[in-house]
Design an enzyme around this catalytic site. Structure first.
Site, PDB file in Angstrom:
ATOM      1  CG  HIS A 138      -9.450  -5.326  -4.875  1.00 21.27           C
ATOM      2  ND1 HIS A 138      -8.361  -5.746  -4.147  1.00 21.27           N
ATOM      3  CD2 HIS A 138     -10.550  -5.812  -4.231  1.00 21.27           C
ATOM      4  CE1 HIS A 138      -8.779  -6.451  -3.098  1.00 21.27           C
ATOM      5  NE2 HIS A 138     -10.099  -6.500  -3.134  1.00 21.27           N
TER       6      HIS A 138
ATOM      7  CB  VAL B 128      -0.923   0.005   1.232  1.00 22.34           C
ATOM      8  CG1 VAL B 128      -1.756   1.275   1.275  1.00 22.34           C
ATOM      9  CG2 VAL B 128      -1.820  -1.235   1.232  1.00 22.34           C
TER      10      VAL B 128
END
Length: 205
Positions: A108, A91
């Site tokens: 995703h 991240v």
């Protein structure tokens, strides 16, 4: 748009983007590919396509910010205008995002906001949903929490395993990511807060 791609794995979404670019159906130039893992298959795919590849192993840095600063310099040196995350397993920190002044996209394997984070397909099966899918979204400072650009549903079959569901979702990912990037590069993506509007031809100036 001069585009950099960060990937941590085998690079199937990277390959799909490269193939679409080579066909002339994606108005971007992939100028650099990076990874946090020295053995990532994505690096080999980039080299085979003649795209400069660089690895940023976290073990080479004293702390996370030092790694991200190196990535920021790498993008600046390559005059990057768009960053795509393609299976990048880290991240980006709030610090890193605050230094990036161009779009950052991610794909995703779920219908966000359902099942963010790792093992989204396993999460979907464990929860017992009948429909899953994939999402292309802008990256913000959260975990898979940015404004949604495109989504597509994939049915969950009673006999599905994590592997079989992952493969069916992945086939859709390969097309949907290119679709979203194409819309962005053509100036057809308009973002207002969390809402993303795909402009039709008559709305373009």
């Amino acid at each position: 748009m001069r585009t950099a791609i960060l990937a941590s794995g085998r690079g199937s979404n990277l390959q799909a983007l490269i193939t679409t670019c080579q066909s002339g159906n994606l108005p971007i130039e992939i100028v650099a590919v990076g990874s946090d893992l020295p053995g990532a298959g994505a690096l080999m795919l980039a080299e085979e396509a003649g795209i400069p590849a660089r690895v940023f192993p976290i073990s080479n840095y004293q702390h996370r910010q030092a790694q991200e600063e190196d990535i920021l310099i790498w993008m600046q040196n390559n005059e990057v205008e768009l960053l795509l995350l393609a299976g990048y397993m880290r991240v980006l920190s709030p610090y890193c995002m605050s230094q990036i002044h161009f779009p950052v996209l991610n794909i995703h394997p779920s219908l966000l906001p359902a099942f963010p984070g790792l093992h989204a397909q396993r999460q979907a099966l464990d929860y017992g949903v009948k429909v899953s899918g994939c999402t292309v979204h802008f990256v913000d400072e959260g975990l898979d929490s940015g404004p949604i650009i495109l989504q597509e549903a994939v049915p969950v079959l009673s006999e599905d395993t994590e592997e079989s569901l992952s493969q069916r979702i992945l086939a859709v990912e390969h097309r949907l990511y290119s679709d979203a990037v194409r819309l962005l590069a053509l100036g057809k993506v308009e973002r207002t807060g969390r809402r993303v509007h795909i402009l039709q031809q008559e709305e373009l100036g």
